[in-house]
Enzyme design. Structure first.
Site, PDB file in Angstrom:
ATOM      1  N   GLY A  79       0.830  -1.189   0.000  1.00  0.00           N
ATOM      2  CA  GLY A  79       0.000   0.000   0.000  1.00  0.00           C
ATOM      3  C   GLY A  79       0.869   1.245   0.000  1.00  0.00           C
ATOM      4  N   CYS A  80       0.309   2.360  -0.432  1.00  0.00           N
ATOM      5  CA  CYS A  80       1.086   3.603  -0.515  1.00  0.00           C
ATOM      6  C   CYS A  80       1.488   4.099   0.869  1.00  0.00           C
ATOM      7  CB  CYS A  80       0.303   4.670  -1.277  1.00  0.00           C
ATOM      8  SG  CYS A  80      -1.393   4.924  -0.706  1.00  0.00           S
ATOM      9  N   TYR A  81       0.535   4.174   1.802  1.00  0.00           N
ATOM     10  CA  TYR A  81       0.868   4.636   3.141  1.00  0.00           C
ATOM     11  C   TYR A  81       1.880   3.716   3.836  1.00  0.00           C
ATOM     12  CZ  TYR A  81      -3.172   7.856   2.958  1.00  0.00           C
ATOM     13  OH  TYR A  81      -4.072   8.841   2.637  1.00  0.00           O
TER      14      TYR A  81
ATOM     15  N   THR B   3       4.136   1.892   2.542  1.00  0.00           N
ATOM     16  CA  THR B   3       5.454   2.021   1.933  1.00  0.00           C
ATOM     17  C   THR B   3       6.271   3.077   2.669  1.00  0.00           C
ATOM     18  OG1 THR B   3       4.693   1.313  -0.252  1.00  0.00           O
ATOM     19  CG2 THR B   3       6.698   2.633  -0.182  1.00  0.00           C
TER      20      THR B   3
END
Length: 324
Positions: free
Chosen positions: A134-136, A138
């Protein structure tokens, strides 16, 4: 480069082997981003399913048997359905790179953050099933994992993670709301404190306690900041900002996609970081801000939520998985 004995890779005009890839869900934000990034790579041959056959199980099963890798850009339930089709094909099935949240902490799946730890890129290259991060998480995992491994964050350390993302990470409805001017300029969300990214943030950050995670969205299309505030005297060994910076710098090799910013970097001296500077890249920058007299610090990660936080990471993982 082929991942299956029964598969015959495509070739370029020069006879070079190419990996055959199917993006299941190519019309979404992440799928489109992956297609754009792959368009200039001659070592990748893309296959698609006709729009009218998107829900035809037999047509999808046939295509899955003909490709080397399928990238899933789907809602979680749909991703699980495609994985079941792949598993039903046995050795004739392709490798799977799942960009949904369905398998990020599932047994048998390799976490697709190549810089997570020594040997992770090799594990991704050898895996049949890879879960794109997921972006967060990462940003959060990139900040926290090295400090846990260095002993600066202990199993009982209370951690909170705050983050702001551009609206492109929020799905079709959110994108439309921002682009037609009906969304607020900024809002907190996930205030049930049960955001779907929490399990991977805790597991791959190696956190002993469940962190408090508060995401937010701003009126800009893409870009992301993830921040972790710390009371230095509450951490094992009472580290300094320099100790935290050293642990991060020792973890990530110089010249890679993860860059630990020097303590004398202009952004750190100015005490300001904006979220859009890495847009359209696959880079991730890490900062350590501190007030040594007050024994407080804030760790910050900056990335493109559509790049290193989604499509860029997927392409990085795909190239590892195909040997390209």
């Amino acid at each position: 480069m082929s991942t299956k004995a029964s598969s015959t890779p495509a070739t370029t005009g020069a006879g070079a082997r190419r990996a055959v890839v199917f993006i299941d869900g190519e019309a979404g934000t992440t799928g489109l981003g992956i297609r754009e990034r792959l368009a200039g790579l001659p070592q990748i041959a893309l296959r698609s399913i006709p729009h009218e056959q998107r829900k035809d199980v037999e047509a999808k099963r046939k295509l899955l048997s003909e490709v080397d890798v399928v990238i899933l850009c789907l809602p979680d339930d749909a991703a699980k359905e495609t994985v079941a089709l792949v598993e039903g094909l046995g050795d004739r099935g392709p490798k799977v790179l799942d960009a949904s949240t369905a398998h990020r902490v599932a047994p048998g799946w390799v976490y697709g953050f190549a810089e997570l730890a020594p040997g992770q890129a090799d594990a991704i290259a050898k895996a049949r099933f890879v879960a794109n991060p997921g972006c967060y998480p990462t940003g959060g995992v990139a900040l926290l994992r090295p400090l846990v491994e260095a002993g600066h964050i202990g199993p009982d350390t209370a951690i909170s993670v705050n983050a702001v993302s551009g609206y492109s990470g929020g799905g079709k409805a959110m994108i439309e709301a921002y682009e037609n001017g009906t969304a607020p300029n900024f809002e907190l969300y996930g205030l049930s404190l049960a955001h779907k990214h929490l399990p991977e943030l805790q597991q791959y950050g190696r956190l002993g306690r469940r962190p408090v995670f508060v995401p937010s969205v701003g009126n800009f299309r893409q870009g992301m900041l993830v921040s972790v505030p710390l009371h230095l005297d509450d951490l094992p060994g009472k580290p300094t900002a320099a100790d935290l910076h050293r642990a991060l710098a020792d973890w990530y090799p110089a010249g890679g996609e993860v860059e630990v910013m020097a303590l004398d970097d202009p952004a750190i001296r100015a005490g300001r970081v904006e979220p859009e500077a890495l847009n359209d890249t696959n880079r991730l920058q890490l900062f350590v801000f501190a007030h040594e007299a007050a024994r407080q610090a804030v760790l910050v990660a900056r990335l493109d939520n559509l790049g290193k936080g989604a499509s860029g990471a997927a392409v990085q993982n795909l190239l590892l998985m195909t040997g390209c």
